[in-house]
Design an enzyme around this catalytic site. Structure first.
Site, PDB file in Angstrom:
ATOM      1  N   PHE A   1     -37.090  53.100  -2.443  1.00  0.00           N
ATOM      2  CA  PHE A   1     -36.379  51.830  -2.323  1.00  0.00           C
ATOM      3  C   PHE A   1     -37.193  50.666  -2.872  1.00  0.00           C
ATOM      4  CE2 PHE A   1     -34.474  54.287   1.140  1.00  0.00           C
ATOM      5  CZ  PHE A   1     -33.131  53.932   1.052  1.00  0.00           C
ATOM      6  N   ASP A   2     -36.515  49.829  -3.637  1.00  0.00           N
ATOM      7  CA  ASP A   2     -36.960  48.447  -3.746  1.00  0.00           C
ATOM      8  C   ASP A   2     -36.632  47.791  -2.407  1.00  0.00           C
ATOM      9  OD1 ASP A   2     -37.601  45.830  -4.910  1.00  0.00           O
ATOM     10  OD2 ASP A   2     -35.433  45.515  -4.797  1.00  0.00           O
TER      11      ASP A   2
END
Length: 242
Positions: free
Chosen positions: A12-13
């Site tokens: 994830f960003d």
């Protein structure tokens, strides 16, 4: 056809994807706007931030993110002709812990963690992320930051670092990874070059422009598109018949 159940890990960003950084940035800019007596359009201000942040990340790739935010704030003040104190710049640099999570993030992450390894690849520093992590309410299996890597996405070194650590720490191959992010510029362009499958969390759906995130000249194709992480989690529930 690629399915959500094909993967072992979600990378994830964070900011723009899990944390509502545009609201956080806009709130943190209010003292500067007030100091200058400026009535500023939110999108215009965010676009200026996005351009200056991108330039600064290229110029000073090893600068800690909280310090980088200070520099960007000073550059914004200069651009707008506002005389701002060093204390104002510092407060902006330390504002990340105040940025709110998207309402769906915590519940969706709690659900997704039951089915995948969940890993952060973020452009911030570890101290700033730790405060955000408490708001997200989930223990990530790994957290890799720009502070660890010495460069900022979209530098390909960040994705090389990610994939090397997933291989060495978890024995996870690139084909088992789905990268989940809002930013086409910071994440989807370099993730595509790294050969990763990608899910676009289009948090700005229906709004023109890129806001605080520069829009790349060549928009990459993606494997999945969702308007929120909650929508992603719902799609996974459907895929597994939950």
């Amino acid at each position: 056809m690629t399915k959500l159940t094909d993967f072992k890990a979600l990378t994830f960003d964070c900011y723009g994807t899990l944390i509502d950084w545009e609201t956080g940035l806009w709130n943190a800019l209010q003292p500067l706007l007030s100091e200058g007596g400026l009535t500023m359009d939110r999108e215009e201000a965010l676009e200026l931030f996005g351009r200056l942040e991108m330039e600064q990340e290229v110029e000073t790739p090893s600068l800690r993110y909280s310090s980088l935010l200070e520099v960007v704030h000073a550059r914004m003040a200069k651009f707008w002709g506002v005389r701002a104190s060093s204390e104002m710049h510092e407060r902006f640099g330390l504002s990340v812990p105040d940025w709110p999570p998207f309402p769906d993030s915590a519940d969706a992450l709690t659900y997704l963690k039951k089915h995948y390894k969940i890993i952060i690849l973020s452009n911030v520093d570890r101290t700033s992320f730790a405060a955000s992590n408490r708001k997200l309410g989930v223990n990530f299996d790994a957290v890799y930051t720009a502070e660890d890597i010495g460069s900022y996405k979209p530098d390909p070194r960040n994705f090389t670092y990610l994939l090397d650590h997933l291989r060495d720490d978890f024995a996870i191959a690139p084909s088992d990874v789905l990268h989940v992010a809002q930013s086409l510029h910071h994440d989807h362009v370099p993730a595509a070059k790294a050969g990763l499958a990608r899910a676009w969390i289009d948090r700005r759906s229906g709004r023109p422009g890129g806001g605080a995130t520069p829009v790349p000249s060549n928009i990459p194709t993606v494997d999945f598109v969702f308007k929120s992480l909650g929508e992603f989690a719902d799609a996974h529930r459907s895929a597994v018949g939950a």
